[in-house]
Design a protein around this motif. Structure first.
Motif, mmCIF file in Angstrom:
data_model
loop_
_atom_site.group_PDB
_atom_site.id
_atom_site.type_symbol
_atom_site.label_atom_id
_atom_site.label_comp_id
_atom_site.label_asym_id
_atom_site.label_seq_id
_atom_site.Cartn_x
_atom_site.Cartn_y
_atom_site.Cartn_z
ATOM 1 N N ALA A 141 0.835 -1.204 0.000
ATOM 2 C CA ALA A 141 0.000 0.000 0.000
ATOM 3 C C ALA A 141 0.869 1.253 0.000
ATOM 4 O O ALA A 141 0.629 2.197 -0.768
ATOM 5 C CB ALA A 141 -0.926 -0.010 1.217
ATOM 6 N N ASP A 180 2.788 1.507 -3.490
ATOM 7 C CA ASP A 180 1.909 1.855 -4.604
ATOM 8 C C ASP A 180 1.475 3.317 -4.523
ATOM 9 O O ASP A 180 1.337 3.984 -5.550
ATOM 10 C CB ASP A 180 0.686 0.940 -4.593
ATOM 11 C CG ASP A 180 -0.212 1.158 -5.792
ATOM 12 O OD1 ASP A 180 0.195 0.821 -6.919
ATOM 13 O OD2 ASP A 180 -1.333 1.688 -5.608
ATOM 14 N N ALA A 181 1.285 3.816 -3.299
ATOM 15 C CA ALA A 181 0.850 5.199 -3.122
ATOM 16 C C ALA A 181 2.010 6.185 -3.194
ATOM 17 O O ALA A 181 1.787 7.402 -3.249
ATOM 18 C CB ALA A 181 0.129 5.349 -1.782
ATOM 19 N N GLY A 220 -6.257 3.141 3.861
ATOM 20 C CA GLY A 220 -6.886 3.196 2.545
ATOM 21 C C GLY A 220 -7.330 4.585 2.127
ATOM 22 O O GLY A 220 -6.896 5.108 1.090
ATOM 23 N N LEU A 271 -6.373 4.895 -1.618
ATOM 24 C CA LEU A 271 -6.514 3.506 -2.065
ATOM 25 C C LEU A 271 -7.888 2.929 -1.773
ATOM 26 O O LEU A 271 -8.073 1.715 -1.775
ATOM 27 C CB LEU A 271 -5.420 2.637 -1.412
ATOM 28 C CG LEU A 271 -4.007 2.905 -1.922
ATOM 29 C CD1 LEU A 271 -2.985 2.124 -1.114
ATOM 30 C CD2 LEU A 271 -3.896 2.551 -3.406
ATOM 31 N N TYR A 329 -11.643 -4.359 -11.201
ATOM 32 C CA TYR A 329 -11.340 -4.052 -9.810
ATOM 33 C C TYR A 329 -12.260 -4.826 -8.876
ATOM 34 O O TYR A 329 -13.382 -5.179 -9.225
ATOM 35 C CB TYR A 329 -11.496 -2.556 -9.539
ATOM 36 C CG TYR A 329 -10.742 -1.683 -10.514
ATOM 37 C CD1 TYR A 329 -9.351 -1.602 -10.473
ATOM 38 C CD2 TYR A 329 -11.422 -0.952 -11.494
ATOM 39 C CE1 TYR A 329 -8.649 -0.811 -11.370
ATOM 40 C CE2 TYR A 329 -10.732 -0.150 -12.387
ATOM 41 C CZ TYR A 329 -9.351 -0.091 -12.321
ATOM 42 O OH TYR A 329 -8.660 0.693 -13.222
ATOM 43 N N HIS A 358 -8.905 1.307 -8.649
ATOM 44 C CA HIS A 358 -7.898 0.527 -7.939
ATOM 45 C C HIS A 358 -7.989 0.783 -6.438
ATOM 46 O O HIS A 358 -8.202 1.913 -6.005
ATOM 47 C CB HIS A 358 -6.525 0.942 -8.470
ATOM 48 C CG HIS A 358 -5.361 0.363 -7.746
ATOM 49 N ND1 HIS A 358 -4.956 -0.952 -7.890
ATOM 50 C CD2 HIS A 358 -4.489 0.921 -6.869
ATOM 51 C CE1 HIS A 358 -3.886 -1.163 -7.142
ATOM 52 N NE2 HIS A 358 -3.585 -0.040 -6.516
ATOM 53 N N SER A 359 -7.829 -0.278 -5.628
ATOM 54 C CA SER A 359 -7.884 -0.135 -4.176
ATOM 55 C C SER A 359 -6.851 -1.029 -3.511
ATOM 56 O O SER A 359 -6.202 -1.862 -4.150
ATOM 57 C CB SER A 359 -9.286 -0.499 -3.657
ATOM 58 O OG SER A 359 -9.481 -1.909 -3.707
ATOM 59 N N TYR A 360 -6.745 -0.859 -2.200
ATOM 60 C CA TYR A 360 -5.778 -1.667 -1.453
ATOM 61 C C TYR A 360 -6.120 -3.152 -1.484
ATOM 62 O O TYR A 360 -5.232 -3.997 -1.344
ATOM 63 C CB TYR A 360 -5.651 -1.170 -0.009
ATOM 64 C CG TYR A 360 -6.854 -1.366 0.881
ATOM 65 C CD1 TYR A 360 -7.105 -2.587 1.505
ATOM 66 C CD2 TYR A 360 -7.733 -0.312 1.152
ATOM 67 C CE1 TYR A 360 -8.192 -2.760 2.352
ATOM 68 C CE2 TYR A 360 -8.820 -0.469 1.989
ATOM 69 C CZ TYR A 360 -9.050 -1.695 2.595
ATOM 70 O OH TYR A 360 -10.121 -1.863 3.424
ATOM 71 N N ASP A 372 -7.121 -4.792 -4.126
ATOM 72 C CA ASP A 372 -6.479 -5.303 -5.339
ATOM 73 C C ASP A 372 -5.013 -5.626 -5.063
ATOM 74 O O ASP A 372 -4.488 -6.641 -5.515
ATOM 75 C CB ASP A 372 -6.561 -4.261 -6.467
ATOM 76 C CG ASP A 372 -7.987 -3.972 -6.903
ATOM 77 O OD1 ASP A 372 -8.832 -4.880 -6.821
ATOM 78 O OD2 ASP A 372 -8.241 -2.838 -7.327
ATOM 79 N N LEU A 373 -4.336 -4.756 -4.311
ATOM 80 C CA LEU A 373 -2.934 -4.995 -3.960
ATOM 81 C C LEU A 373 -2.793 -6.251 -3.118
ATOM 82 O O LEU A 373 -1.881 -7.064 -3.322
ATOM 83 C CB LEU A 373 -2.380 -3.799 -3.183
ATOM 84 C CG LEU A 373 -2.228 -2.488 -3.949
ATOM 85 C CD1 LEU A 373 -1.967 -1.332 -2.980
ATOM 86 C CD2 LEU A 373 -1.103 -2.584 -4.969
ATOM 87 N N ARG A 429 1.662 -1.516 -12.485
ATOM 88 C CA ARG A 429 1.524 -0.139 -12.008
ATOM 89 C C ARG A 429 2.918 0.434 -11.751
ATOM 90 O O ARG A 429 3.781 -0.236 -11.182
ATOM 91 C CB ARG A 429 0.663 -0.089 -10.740
ATOM 92 C CG ARG A 429 -0.813 -0.380 -11.029
ATOM 93 C CD ARG A 429 -1.626 -0.443 -9.749
ATOM 94 N NE ARG A 429 -1.618 0.812 -9.016
ATOM 95 C CZ ARG A 429 -2.399 1.857 -9.273
ATOM 96 N NH1 ARG A 429 -3.258 1.803 -10.287
ATOM 97 N NH2 ARG A 429 -2.340 2.953 -8.535
#
Length: 242
Positions: free
Chosen positions: A21, A24-25, A83, A88, A165, A171-173, A175-176, A213
């Motif tokens: 998280a 990615d952020a 999130g 996210l 998704y 996209h969200s946490y 998915d990660l 990503r």
């Protein structure tokens, strides 16, 4: 805001769900377990955190996230907090509850994956419970693995926002986190996953999308990304792989 992540050094473990998280952020964080002891890090610092340390509140197990004076434990709880702050998850209470429910289901899945190689107890070596692990692994590959994977495939298929998704149209946490579970399963159960993935086109597409990503791809190729290894949650034992 300074984010400090407490997790054991040497393994991805459950701490990796939080790292993904942050990475990615594009948010800076301090991985306390990976710091030298001379800098206040290492396994000793993680152990002290669990046994209350400066916070005065004990935690059952890592990961633990420290933000200011607040300490948050449990992966799903940490990601529920992070999130919205990391962009996210959408600013929508219903979607946030949906994401949290999916993350809790992934936590259940991860626990079952771990228990394939340690079905009797974590205090025993794998070699001390090999027979039980083979029995557990066989049932996991035949029954539990398809049950969980088919569920997440259905979630993607019926998502009203976008089938790309898990939650809503972005996209969200979660998915990660599903990306981490899928890549871990490919390491631990390559034969079983090779047989299953042709039936899971949406899951495979999600893994490809998330892995490409920009920030995450850079992290995955960097030295910061610890490799899967025989000491983590996801462990490869050929005799358990169907």
């Amino acid at each position: 805001m300074r984010y400090e992540l407490y997790y054991w050094p040497g393994i991805q473990g459950r701490g990796e769900f939080v790292r993904l998280a942050f990475e990615d952020a594009g948010v800076e964080y301090v991985d306390i377990g990976l710091l030298p002891a001379a800098q206040g890090g290492g396994a000793g610092a993680v152990s002290e955190c669990l046994h209350a340390g400066a916070s005065g509140q004990p935690h059952f197990a890592p990961p633990v996230l420290k933000i200011g004076e607040e300490m948050i434990s449990q992966v799903a709880n940490i990601l529920l907090f992070l999130g919205p702050r990391l962009g996210l998850i959408a600013d929508d209470a219903a979607l946030q509850r949906r994401a949290h429910g999916l993350q809790l289901t992934l936590s259940d899945f991860v626990a079952e994956i771990h228990d394939t190689h340690h079905p009797i107890g974590t205090s025993l070596y794998y070699e001390d419970q090999r027979d039980e692990a083979q029995r557990r692994g066989k049932l996991f590959v035949q029954e539990r693995l398809p049950k969980f994977l088919d569920y997440f495939e259905r979630v993607l298929a019926v998502n009203a926002g976008s089938e790309a998704y898990l939650v809503g149209g972005a996209h969200s946490y979660v998915d990660l986190s599903l990306f981490q579970v899928m890549t871990g399963l490919r390491y631990a159960f390559p034969r079983a996953m090779g047989r299953r993935e042709p039936e899971l086109p949406a899951l495979v597409a999600l893994v490809d999308r998330v892995g490409s990503r920009t920030r995450l791809a850079s992290y995955l190729m960097s030295e910061r990304r610890q490799a899967f290894n025989p000491s983590g949650i996801f462990r490869h034992y050929s005799e358990l792989d169907g």
